[in-house]
Design a protein around this motif. Structure first.
Motif, PDB file in Angstrom:
ATOM      1  N   ALA A 378       0.830  -1.205   0.000  1.00  0.00           N
ATOM      2  CA  ALA A 378       0.000   0.000   0.000  1.00  0.00           C
ATOM      3  C   ALA A 378       0.865   1.255   0.000  1.00  0.00           C
ATOM      4  N   ARG A 379       1.935   1.261   0.804  1.00  0.00           N
ATOM      5  CA  ARG A 379       2.821   2.435   0.832  1.00  0.00           C
ATOM      6  C   ARG A 379       3.533   2.620  -0.495  1.00  0.00           C
ATOM      7  N   ALA A 380       3.980   1.522  -1.099  1.00  0.00           N
ATOM      8  CA  ALA A 380       4.656   1.617  -2.397  1.00  0.00           C
ATOM      9  C   ALA A 380       3.714   2.173  -3.456  1.00  0.00           C
ATOM     10  N   LYS A 381       2.481   1.721  -3.461  1.00  0.00           N
ATOM     11  CA  LYS A 381       1.519   2.209  -4.445  1.00  0.00           C
ATOM     12  C   LYS A 381       1.235   3.693  -4.251  1.00  0.00           C
ATOM     13  N   ALA A 382       1.093   4.117  -2.999  1.00  0.00           N
ATOM     14  CA  ALA A 382       0.811   5.528  -2.720  1.00  0.00           C
ATOM     15  C   ALA A 382       1.991   6.409  -3.126  1.00  0.00           C
ATOM     16  N   LEU A 383       3.206   5.964  -2.814  1.00  0.00           N
ATOM     17  CA  LEU A 383       4.375   6.771  -3.182  1.00  0.00           C
ATOM     18  C   LEU A 383       4.537   6.840  -4.682  1.00  0.00           C
ATOM     19  N   GLY A 384       4.254   5.732  -5.373  1.00  0.00           N
ATOM     20  CA  GLY A 384       4.382   5.721  -6.828  1.00  0.00           C
ATOM     21  C   GLY A 384       3.523   6.763  -7.499  1.00  0.00           C
ATOM     22  N   ALA A 385       2.366   7.037  -6.930  1.00  0.00           N
ATOM     23  CA  ALA A 385       1.465   8.029  -7.518  1.00  0.00           C
ATOM     24  C   ALA A 385       2.010   9.447  -7.408  1.00  0.00           C
ATOM     25  N   GLU A 386       3.018   9.660  -6.534  1.00  0.00           N
ATOM     26  CA  GLU A 386       3.578  11.006  -6.339  1.00  0.00           C
ATOM     27  C   GLU A 386       4.757  11.287  -7.260  1.00  0.00           C
ATOM     28  N   ILE A 387       5.302  10.266  -7.910  1.00  0.00           N
ATOM     29  CA  ILE A 387       6.495  10.455  -8.738  1.00  0.00           C
ATOM     30  C   ILE A 387       6.061  10.730 -10.169  1.00  0.00           C
ATOM     31  N   ARG A 388       6.059  12.000 -10.531  1.00  0.00           N
ATOM     32  CA  ARG A 388       5.537  12.383 -11.841  1.00  0.00           C
ATOM     33  C   ARG A 388       6.424  13.379 -12.595  1.00  0.00           C
ATOM     34  N   VAL A 389       7.449  13.918 -11.955  1.00  0.00           N
ATOM     35  CA  VAL A 389       8.243  14.986 -12.558  1.00  0.00           C
ATOM     36  C   VAL A 389       9.126  14.438 -13.678  1.00  0.00           C
ATOM     37  N   ASP A 390       9.104  15.081 -14.832  1.00  0.00           N
ATOM     38  CA  ASP A 390      10.024  14.749 -15.917  1.00  0.00           C
ATOM     39  C   ASP A 390      11.275  15.600 -15.729  1.00  0.00           C
ATOM     40  N   GLY A 391      12.227  15.077 -14.984  1.00  0.00           N
ATOM     41  CA  GLY A 391      13.412  15.853 -14.657  1.00  0.00           C
ATOM     42  C   GLY A 391      14.251  16.210 -15.862  1.00  0.00           C
ATOM     43  N   ALA A 392      14.325  15.328 -16.859  1.00  0.00           N
ATOM     44  CA  ALA A 392      15.136  15.613 -18.044  1.00  0.00           C
ATOM     45  C   ALA A 392      14.568  16.795 -18.820  1.00  0.00           C
ATOM     46  N   GLU A 393      13.266  16.871 -18.924  1.00  0.00           N
ATOM     47  CA  GLU A 393      12.641  17.994 -19.633  1.00  0.00           C
ATOM     48  C   GLU A 393      12.917  19.306 -18.897  1.00  0.00           C
ATOM     49  N   ARG A 394      12.801  19.273 -17.587  1.00  0.00           N
ATOM     50  CA  ARG A 394      13.072  20.475 -16.792  1.00  0.00           C
ATOM     51  C   ARG A 394      14.543  20.878 -16.908  1.00  0.00           C
ATOM     52  N   ALA A 395      15.444  19.895 -16.837  1.00  0.00           N
ATOM     53  CA  ALA A 395      16.872  20.195 -16.927  1.00  0.00           C
ATOM     54  C   ALA A 395      17.238  20.757 -18.289  1.00  0.00           C
ATOM     55  N   ALA A 396      16.661  20.202 -19.348  1.00  0.00           N
ATOM     56  CA  ALA A 396      16.954  20.702 -20.697  1.00  0.00           C
ATOM     57  C   ALA A 396      16.532  22.158 -20.840  1.00  0.00           C
ATOM     58  N   ALA A 397      15.341  22.485 -20.344  1.00  0.00           N
ATOM     59  CA  ALA A 397      14.859  23.863 -20.419  1.00  0.00           C
ATOM     60  C   ALA A 397      15.763  24.804 -19.633  1.00  0.00           C
ATOM     61  N   LEU A 398      16.216  24.338 -18.466  1.00  0.00           N
ATOM     62  CA  LEU A 398      17.106  25.165 -17.635  1.00  0.00           C
ATOM     63  C   LEU A 398      18.452  25.393 -18.315  1.00  0.00           C
ATOM     64  N   LEU A 399      18.989  24.365 -18.949  1.00  0.00           N
ATOM     65  CA  LEU A 399      20.250  24.526 -19.677  1.00  0.00           C
ATOM     66  C   LEU A 399      20.112  25.526 -20.820  1.00  0.00           C
ATOM     67  N   ILE A 400      19.021  25.412 -21.575  1.00  0.00           N
ATOM     68  CA  ILE A 400      18.804  26.338 -22.685  1.00  0.00           C
ATOM     69  C   ILE A 400      18.692  27.763 -22.177  1.00  0.00           C
ATOM     70  N   ASP A 401      17.912  27.962 -21.126  1.00  0.00           N
ATOM     71  CA  ASP A 401      17.713  29.309 -20.591  1.00  0.00           C
ATOM     72  C   ASP A 401      19.006  29.900 -20.034  1.00  0.00           C
ATOM     73  N   THR A 402      19.848  29.058 -19.450  1.00  0.00           N
ATOM     74  CA  THR A 402      21.069  29.543 -18.790  1.00  0.00           C
ATOM     75  C   THR A 402      22.225  29.779 -19.743  1.00  0.00           C
ATOM     76  N   PHE A 403      22.369  28.893 -20.751  1.00  0.00           N
ATOM     77  CA  PHE A 403      23.583  28.931 -21.574  1.00  0.00           C
ATOM     78  C   PHE A 403      23.327  29.199 -23.047  1.00  0.00           C
ATOM     79  N   ARG A 404      22.121  29.590 -23.424  1.00  0.00           N
ATOM     80  CA  ARG A 404      21.847  29.833 -24.822  1.00  0.00           C
ATOM     81  C   ARG A 404      22.834  30.844 -25.405  1.00  0.00           C
TER      82      ARG A 404
END
Length: 404
Positions: A378-404
Protein backbone atom coordinates in the motif's frame (compact mmCIF):
# COMPACT_ATOMS: atom_id res chain seq x y z
CA UNK A 1 23.00 25.91 -29.06
CA UNK A 2 25.50 23.07 -28.77
CA UNK A 3 25.86 20.84 -25.70
CA UNK A 4 28.51 18.25 -24.87
CA UNK A 5 27.51 15.57 -22.35
CA UNK A 6 30.08 13.34 -20.67
CA UNK A 7 30.07 10.40 -18.27
CA UNK A 8 31.88 7.16 -17.62
CA UNK A 9 30.19 4.11 -16.13
CA UNK A 10 27.54 1.48 -16.67
CA UNK A 11 24.09 1.85 -18.21
CA UNK A 12 22.86 3.59 -15.05
CA UNK A 13 25.38 6.37 -15.68
CA UNK A 14 24.71 6.71 -19.40
CA UNK A 15 20.92 6.40 -19.64
CA UNK A 16 20.02 9.62 -17.74
CA UNK A 17 22.20 11.63 -20.15
CA UNK A 18 20.46 9.88 -23.04
CA UNK A 19 17.17 11.23 -21.66
CA UNK A 20 18.65 14.72 -21.36
CA UNK A 21 20.00 14.52 -24.91
CA UNK A 22 16.57 13.66 -26.30
CA UNK A 23 14.93 16.55 -24.43
CA UNK A 24 17.65 18.98 -25.53
CA UNK A 25 17.28 17.98 -29.19
CA UNK A 26 13.53 18.49 -28.94
CA UNK A 27 14.30 22.10 -27.94
CA UNK A 28 16.54 22.57 -30.96
CA UNK A 29 19.95 22.00 -29.35
CA UNK A 30 22.77 20.08 -31.03
CA UNK A 31 24.09 17.34 -28.74
CA UNK A 32 27.11 15.07 -28.68
CA UNK A 33 28.18 12.73 -25.88
CA UNK A 34 31.40 11.33 -24.47
CA UNK A 35 30.84 7.86 -23.02
CA UNK A 36 32.56 4.47 -22.83
CA UNK A 37 33.00 2.72 -26.19
CA UNK A 38 30.93 -0.33 -25.18
CA UNK A 39 28.82 -1.56 -28.09
CA UNK A 40 25.52 -1.18 -26.25
CA UNK A 41 26.16 2.52 -25.59
CA UNK A 42 27.14 3.17 -29.19
CA UNK A 43 23.96 1.43 -30.36
CA UNK A 44 21.81 3.35 -27.86
CA UNK A 45 23.15 6.75 -28.91
CA UNK A 46 22.90 5.92 -32.61
CA UNK A 47 19.24 5.12 -32.01
CA UNK A 48 18.53 8.67 -30.84
CA UNK A 49 20.75 10.35 -33.43
CA UNK A 50 23.43 11.54 -31.02
CA UNK A 51 27.11 11.33 -31.90
CA UNK A 52 29.18 9.19 -29.53
CA UNK A 53 32.69 10.37 -28.77
CA UNK A 54 34.39 7.31 -27.19
CA UNK A 55 36.30 8.10 -24.02
CA UNK A 56 38.16 5.54 -21.93
CA UNK A 57 38.21 1.76 -22.27
CA UNK A 58 35.03 -0.36 -22.33
CA UNK A 59 33.35 -0.56 -18.92
CA UNK A 60 33.01 -4.32 -19.14
CA UNK A 61 36.81 -4.46 -19.19
CA UNK A 62 36.84 -2.88 -15.73
CA UNK A 63 33.99 -4.99 -14.37
CA UNK A 64 35.33 -8.31 -15.55
CA UNK A 65 34.65 -11.33 -13.35
CA UNK A 66 32.66 -11.10 -10.12
CA UNK A 67 34.83 -8.62 -8.22
CA UNK A 68 36.42 -5.22 -8.63
CA UNK A 69 40.07 -4.71 -9.62
CA UNK A 70 42.67 -4.19 -6.91
CA UNK A 71 43.24 -0.77 -5.35
CA UNK A 72 46.41 -0.33 -7.43
CA UNK A 73 44.59 -1.23 -10.65
CA UNK A 74 41.75 1.17 -9.82
CA UNK A 75 44.22 3.98 -9.11
CA UNK A 76 45.92 3.54 -12.50
CA UNK A 77 42.53 3.26 -14.19
CA UNK A 78 41.24 6.48 -12.62
CA UNK A 79 44.33 8.49 -13.53
CA UNK A 80 44.20 7.07 -17.04
CA UNK A 81 40.65 8.41 -17.39
CA UNK A 82 41.85 11.89 -16.43
CA UNK A 83 44.54 11.71 -19.11
CA UNK A 84 41.90 10.58 -21.64
CA UNK A 85 39.63 13.50 -20.73
CA UNK A 86 42.34 16.06 -21.43
CA UNK A 87 43.08 14.26 -24.69
CA UNK A 88 39.49 13.82 -25.95
CA UNK A 89 37.28 16.51 -24.39
CA UNK A 90 38.91 19.64 -25.92
CA UNK A 91 38.14 18.61 -29.51
CA UNK A 92 34.74 17.18 -28.54
CA UNK A 93 33.82 20.50 -26.91
CA UNK A 94 34.74 22.62 -29.96
CA UNK A 95 31.85 24.91 -30.83
CA UNK A 96 29.87 23.92 -27.72
CA UNK A 97 28.26 26.36 -25.31
CA UNK A 98 28.24 24.13 -22.24
CA UNK A 99 29.73 20.89 -20.97
CA UNK A 100 27.47 18.78 -18.72
CA UNK A 101 29.16 15.97 -16.80
CA UNK A 102 27.87 13.23 -14.50
CA UNK A 103 29.98 11.47 -11.89
CA UNK A 104 33.09 12.24 -9.85
CA UNK A 105 35.19 10.44 -12.45
CA UNK A 106 34.95 13.53 -14.69
CA UNK A 107 37.98 15.08 -12.99
CA UNK A 108 39.37 16.91 -16.03
CA UNK A 109 36.11 18.20 -17.49
CA UNK A 110 35.82 21.52 -15.66
CA UNK A 111 39.39 22.42 -16.57
CA UNK A 112 38.65 21.73 -20.24
CA UNK A 113 35.53 23.91 -20.06
CA UNK A 114 37.51 26.65 -18.30
CA UNK A 115 40.23 26.62 -20.96
CA UNK A 116 37.61 26.71 -23.73
CA UNK A 117 35.64 29.51 -22.07
CA UNK A 118 32.35 27.58 -22.07
CA UNK A 119 29.77 26.76 -19.39
CA UNK A 120 30.08 23.77 -17.08
CA UNK A 121 27.49 21.84 -15.06
CA UNK A 122 28.19 18.94 -12.70
CA UNK A 123 25.35 16.46 -12.18
CA UNK A 124 24.83 13.84 -9.48
CA UNK A 125 22.20 11.09 -9.65
CA UNK A 126 21.92 10.75 -5.85
CA UNK A 127 22.12 13.20 -2.95
CA UNK A 128 24.67 11.02 -1.15
CA UNK A 129 27.37 11.95 -3.67
CA UNK A 130 27.28 15.62 -2.61
CA UNK A 131 28.77 16.89 0.69
CA UNK A 132 26.22 17.46 3.44
CA UNK A 133 26.17 17.26 7.26
CA UNK A 134 23.05 15.10 6.89
CA UNK A 135 24.86 12.10 5.36
CA UNK A 136 28.36 10.75 4.89
CA UNK A 137 30.08 10.14 1.53
CA UNK A 138 29.35 6.93 -0.38
CA UNK A 139 31.78 4.00 -0.37
CA UNK A 140 34.58 4.50 -2.87
CA UNK A 141 36.19 1.21 -3.96
CA UNK A 142 39.95 1.02 -3.57
CA UNK A 143 40.25 3.79 -0.98
CA UNK A 144 40.87 3.30 2.76
CA UNK A 145 37.89 2.65 5.00
CA UNK A 146 37.34 5.68 7.29
CA UNK A 147 37.77 5.36 11.05
CA UNK A 148 35.67 8.43 11.92
CA UNK A 149 31.86 8.54 12.00
CA UNK A 150 30.95 12.25 12.04
CA UNK A 151 29.56 13.23 8.64
CA UNK A 152 31.55 16.45 8.26
CA UNK A 153 34.75 14.69 9.31
CA UNK A 154 34.00 11.96 6.78
CA UNK A 155 33.58 14.52 3.99
CA UNK A 156 36.87 16.20 4.97
CA UNK A 157 38.59 12.82 4.80
CA UNK A 158 36.88 12.16 1.46
CA UNK A 159 38.27 15.43 0.05
CA UNK A 160 41.77 14.45 1.18
CA UNK A 161 41.40 11.03 -0.47
CA UNK A 162 40.25 12.63 -3.74
CA UNK A 163 43.24 14.99 -3.61
CA UNK A 164 45.61 12.11 -2.92
CA UNK A 165 44.29 10.28 -5.99
CA UNK A 166 43.86 13.12 -8.46
CA UNK A 167 45.61 16.37 -7.44
CA UNK A 168 48.96 15.62 -9.05
CA UNK A 169 47.59 14.39 -12.36
CA UNK A 170 44.92 17.13 -12.59
CA UNK A 171 47.23 20.01 -11.74
CA UNK A 172 49.88 18.67 -14.08
CA UNK A 173 47.41 18.94 -16.96
CA UNK A 174 46.18 22.36 -15.79
CA UNK A 175 49.73 23.72 -15.74
CA UNK A 176 50.30 22.38 -19.25
CA UNK A 177 47.32 24.38 -20.60
CA UNK A 178 48.10 27.55 -18.65
CA UNK A 179 45.62 27.19 -15.77
CA UNK A 180 46.46 27.63 -12.07
CA UNK A 181 46.39 24.59 -9.76
CA UNK A 182 43.38 23.73 -7.59
CA UNK A 183 43.76 22.79 -3.92
CA UNK A 184 40.46 20.89 -3.47
CA UNK A 185 39.87 18.63 -6.46
CA UNK A 186 36.50 17.25 -5.36
CA UNK A 187 34.88 20.62 -4.70
CA UNK A 188 36.43 22.00 -7.89
CA UNK A 189 34.70 19.23 -9.87
CA UNK A 190 31.37 19.63 -8.03
CA UNK A 191 31.25 23.47 -8.12
CA UNK A 192 29.15 25.29 -5.52
CA UNK A 193 25.96 24.82 -7.60
CA UNK A 194 25.76 21.16 -8.64
CA UNK A 195 22.62 19.67 -10.15
CA UNK A 196 20.83 16.70 -8.61
CA UNK A 197 19.01 14.48 -11.11
CA UNK A 198 17.02 12.52 -8.53
CA UNK A 199 13.32 12.37 -7.76
CA UNK A 200 12.46 14.68 -4.82
CA UNK A 201 9.89 12.23 -3.41
CA UNK A 202 12.33 9.33 -3.39
CA UNK A 203 15.63 11.12 -2.71
CA UNK A 204 15.22 14.79 -1.80
CA UNK A 205 18.27 16.95 -1.10
CA UNK A 206 18.32 17.25 2.73
CA UNK A 207 17.18 20.59 4.07
CA UNK A 208 18.53 22.43 7.10
CA UNK A 209 21.81 24.00 8.22
CA UNK A 210 24.58 23.19 5.77
CA UNK A 211 28.05 24.62 6.42
CA UNK A 212 29.16 23.30 3.02
CA UNK A 213 26.92 25.98 1.48
CA UNK A 214 26.05 24.09 -1.71
CA UNK A 215 23.28 25.61 -3.82
CA UNK A 216 21.91 22.32 -5.17
CA UNK A 217 19.54 22.44 -8.15
CA UNK A 218 17.25 19.37 -7.92
CA UNK A 219 15.58 18.74 -11.26
CA UNK A 220 14.02 15.31 -10.70
CA UNK A 221 15.25 12.04 -12.19
CA UNK A 222 16.18 11.93 -15.88
CA UNK A 223 14.45 9.18 -17.84
CA UNK A 224 12.44 8.65 -21.02
CA UNK A 225 9.09 6.91 -21.52
CA UNK A 226 9.64 3.39 -22.84
CA UNK A 227 6.86 1.93 -24.99
CA UNK A 228 8.62 -1.24 -26.14
CA UNK A 229 6.43 -4.35 -25.90
CA UNK A 230 7.44 -7.24 -23.65
CA UNK A 231 8.73 -10.43 -25.35
CA UNK A 232 6.07 -13.02 -26.13
CA UNK A 233 7.62 -15.67 -23.86
CA UNK A 234 7.57 -13.23 -20.95
CA UNK A 235 3.95 -12.23 -21.59
CA UNK A 236 2.96 -15.91 -21.63
CA UNK A 237 4.74 -16.46 -18.29
CA UNK A 238 3.06 -13.42 -16.71
CA UNK A 239 -0.37 -14.56 -17.86
CA UNK A 240 0.13 -18.12 -16.58
CA UNK A 241 -0.22 -17.26 -12.89
CA UNK A 242 -0.07 -14.69 -10.12
CA UNK A 243 2.38 -11.77 -10.46
CA UNK A 244 5.97 -13.00 -9.98
CA UNK A 245 8.84 -11.27 -8.19
CA UNK A 246 11.53 -9.73 -10.41
CA UNK A 247 15.14 -10.48 -9.43
CA UNK A 248 18.00 -8.70 -11.21
CA UNK A 249 21.27 -6.88 -10.59
CA UNK A 250 21.68 -4.91 -13.80
CA UNK A 251 25.27 -4.13 -14.73
CA UNK A 252 26.66 -5.35 -11.40
CA UNK A 253 29.07 -8.25 -11.77
CA UNK A 254 28.04 -10.68 -9.05
CA UNK A 255 28.46 -14.40 -8.64
CA UNK A 256 25.85 -16.42 -10.56
CA UNK A 257 25.20 -18.20 -7.25
CA UNK A 258 23.73 -14.95 -5.92
CA UNK A 259 20.38 -15.87 -7.41
CA UNK A 260 19.90 -19.16 -5.56
CA UNK A 261 19.15 -17.97 -1.99
CA UNK A 262 16.99 -15.14 -3.33
CA UNK A 263 14.95 -17.47 -5.55
CA UNK A 264 14.45 -19.84 -2.63
CA UNK A 265 13.33 -16.98 -0.36
CA UNK A 266 10.85 -15.75 -2.99
CA UNK A 267 9.45 -19.23 -3.48
CA UNK A 268 9.05 -19.56 0.28
CA UNK A 269 6.61 -16.63 0.10
CA UNK A 270 4.57 -18.49 -2.53
CA UNK A 271 5.64 -16.41 -5.51
CA UNK A 272 7.01 -17.22 -8.94
CA UNK A 273 10.30 -15.63 -10.03
CA UNK A 274 11.65 -13.69 -12.99
CA UNK A 275 15.47 -13.81 -13.08
CA UNK A 276 17.08 -11.05 -15.15
CA UNK A 277 20.39 -12.31 -16.51
CA UNK A 278 22.16 -8.93 -16.55
CA UNK A 279 25.94 -8.58 -16.74
CA UNK A 280 26.28 -11.28 -14.05
CA UNK A 281 24.59 -13.75 -16.43
CA UNK A 282 22.24 -15.07 -13.76
CA UNK A 283 20.00 -17.98 -14.64
CA UNK A 284 17.26 -20.18 -13.20
CA UNK A 285 18.49 -22.56 -10.49
CA UNK A 286 16.48 -25.64 -11.58
CA UNK A 287 13.95 -26.80 -14.17
CA UNK A 288 10.79 -25.91 -12.26
CA UNK A 289 8.21 -23.98 -14.30
CA UNK A 290 7.73 -21.25 -11.67
CA UNK A 291 10.95 -19.47 -12.67
CA UNK A 292 11.91 -17.78 -15.96
CA UNK A 293 15.23 -16.21 -16.98
CA UNK A 294 14.95 -13.08 -19.14
CA UNK A 295 17.27 -10.68 -20.95
CA UNK A 296 17.05 -6.89 -21.20
CA UNK A 297 13.38 -5.82 -21.31
CA UNK A 298 11.23 -2.74 -20.77
CA UNK A 299 11.28 -2.25 -16.99
CA UNK A 300 8.70 0.51 -17.09
CA UNK A 301 6.18 -1.92 -18.55
CA UNK A 302 7.33 -5.02 -16.67
CA UNK A 303 7.49 -3.58 -13.16
CA UNK A 304 3.79 -2.74 -13.26
CA UNK A 305 3.11 -6.48 -13.72
CA UNK A 306 5.19 -7.91 -10.85
CA UNK A 307 4.60 -8.36 -7.11
CA UNK A 308 7.98 -6.89 -6.09
CA UNK A 309 11.36 -5.91 -7.53
CA UNK A 310 14.60 -7.25 -6.01
CA UNK A 311 17.75 -5.45 -7.20
CA UNK A 312 21.19 -4.08 -6.27
CA UNK A 313 20.23 -0.48 -5.50
CA UNK A 314 20.93 1.30 -8.77
CA UNK A 315 19.35 4.76 -9.04
CA UNK A 316 17.50 3.96 -12.27
CA UNK A 317 16.04 0.65 -11.09
CA UNK A 318 15.02 2.17 -7.73
CA UNK A 319 13.09 5.06 -9.26
CA UNK A 320 11.52 2.89 -11.99
CA UNK A 321 10.23 0.41 -9.40
CA UNK A 322 9.05 3.24 -7.15
CA UNK A 323 7.22 4.91 -10.05
CA UNK A 324 5.53 1.57 -10.81
CA UNK A 325 4.22 1.48 -7.23
CA UNK A 326 5.68 -1.92 -6.37
CA UNK A 327 7.62 -2.96 -3.23
CA UNK A 328 11.38 -3.44 -3.43
CA UNK A 329 14.04 -5.63 -1.85
CA UNK A 330 17.44 -3.98 -2.24
CA UNK A 331 20.48 -6.22 -1.89
CA UNK A 332 22.95 -3.35 -2.06
CA UNK A 333 26.53 -3.63 -3.16
CA UNK A 334 28.91 -1.67 -0.94
CA UNK A 335 29.80 0.88 -3.57
CA UNK A 336 28.61 4.20 -4.94
CA UNK A 337 24.98 5.09 -4.19
CA UNK A 338 23.69 1.50 -3.78
CA UNK A 339 23.58 1.60 0.06
CA UNK A 340 21.94 5.04 -0.07
CA UNK A 341 19.04 3.83 -2.22
CA UNK A 342 18.68 0.74 -0.04
CA UNK A 343 18.36 3.04 2.97
CA UNK A 344 15.81 5.25 1.23
CA UNK A 345 13.63 2.26 0.29
CA UNK A 346 13.68 1.02 3.89
CA UNK A 347 13.13 4.49 5.41
CA UNK A 348 10.12 5.19 3.18
CA UNK A 349 8.60 1.83 4.10
CA UNK A 350 8.27 0.76 0.47
CA UNK A 351 10.45 -2.32 0.81
CA UNK A 352 13.30 -3.92 2.69
CA UNK A 353 17.10 -3.80 2.59
CA UNK A 354 18.88 -6.80 4.14
CA UNK A 355 22.39 -6.10 5.42
CA UNK A 356 25.38 -6.79 3.21
CA UNK A 357 25.86 -7.64 -0.49
CA UNK A 358 25.33 -11.38 0.14
CA UNK A 359 22.73 -11.75 2.89
CA UNK A 360 21.90 -15.25 4.09
CA UNK A 361 18.68 -17.17 3.59
CA UNK A 362 17.06 -16.05 6.84
CA UNK A 363 17.72 -12.36 6.14
CA UNK A 364 16.35 -12.71 2.62
CA UNK A 365 13.29 -14.58 3.88
CA UNK A 366 12.54 -11.74 6.30
CA UNK A 367 13.15 -9.09 3.61
CA UNK A 368 10.76 -10.64 1.10
CA UNK A 369 8.16 -11.24 3.78
CA UNK A 370 8.34 -7.56 4.70
CA UNK A 371 8.26 -6.36 1.10
CA UNK A 372 5.29 -8.53 0.14
CA UNK A 373 3.20 -7.59 3.20
CA UNK A 374 -0.03 -5.68 2.44
CA UNK A 375 1.11 -2.56 4.29
CA UNK A 376 4.33 -2.32 2.27
CA UNK A 377 2.40 -2.78 -0.95
CA UNK A 378 0.00 0.00 0.00
CA UNK A 379 2.82 2.43 0.83
CA UNK A 380 4.66 1.62 -2.40
CA UNK A 381 1.52 2.21 -4.44
CA UNK A 382 0.81 5.53 -2.72
CA UNK A 383 4.38 6.77 -3.18
CA UNK A 384 4.38 5.72 -6.83
CA UNK A 385 1.47 8.03 -7.52
CA UNK A 386 3.58 11.01 -6.34
CA UNK A 387 6.50 10.45 -8.74
CA UNK A 388 5.54 12.38 -11.84
CA UNK A 389 8.24 14.99 -12.56
CA UNK A 390 10.02 14.75 -15.92
CA UNK A 391 13.41 15.85 -14.66
CA UNK A 392 15.14 15.61 -18.04
CA UNK A 393 12.64 17.99 -19.63
CA UNK A 394 13.07 20.48 -16.79
CA UNK A 395 16.87 20.19 -16.93
CA UNK A 396 16.95 20.70 -20.70
CA UNK A 397 14.86 23.86 -20.42
CA UNK A 398 17.11 25.17 -17.64
CA UNK A 399 20.25 24.53 -19.68
CA UNK A 400 18.80 26.34 -22.69
CA UNK A 401 17.71 29.31 -20.59
CA UNK A 402 21.07 29.54 -18.79
CA UNK A 403 23.58 28.93 -21.57
CA UNK A 404 21.85 29.83 -24.82
Amino acid sequence: MRVLLSTYGTRGDVEPLVALAVRLRALGAEVRMCAPPDEEFAHRLAGIGVRLVPLGPPVRELLRGTGLPTAEELSRYRNGLVDSQFEILPSAAEGCDVLVVAGLGQIGARSVAEAAGIGYVYVSYAAVHLPSPHHGPPPRPGWPEPEVTDNLALWELDARNVNAQFAEVLNGHRTAIGLPPVDNVRDHVFTDRPWLAADPVLGRWPQGHDPQGLDVVQTGAWSLPDDRPLPAELVTFLEAGAPPVYLGFGSAHMSPDTARPAVEAIRAQGHRVLVSRGWAELDVIDDRDDCLAIGEVNHQRLFGEVAAVAHHGGAGTTVTAARAGVPQVVVALRMSDNPYWAGRVAALGIGAAPEGPAPGGEALHTAFKTALAPGTRARAKALGAEIRVDGAERAAALLIDTFR
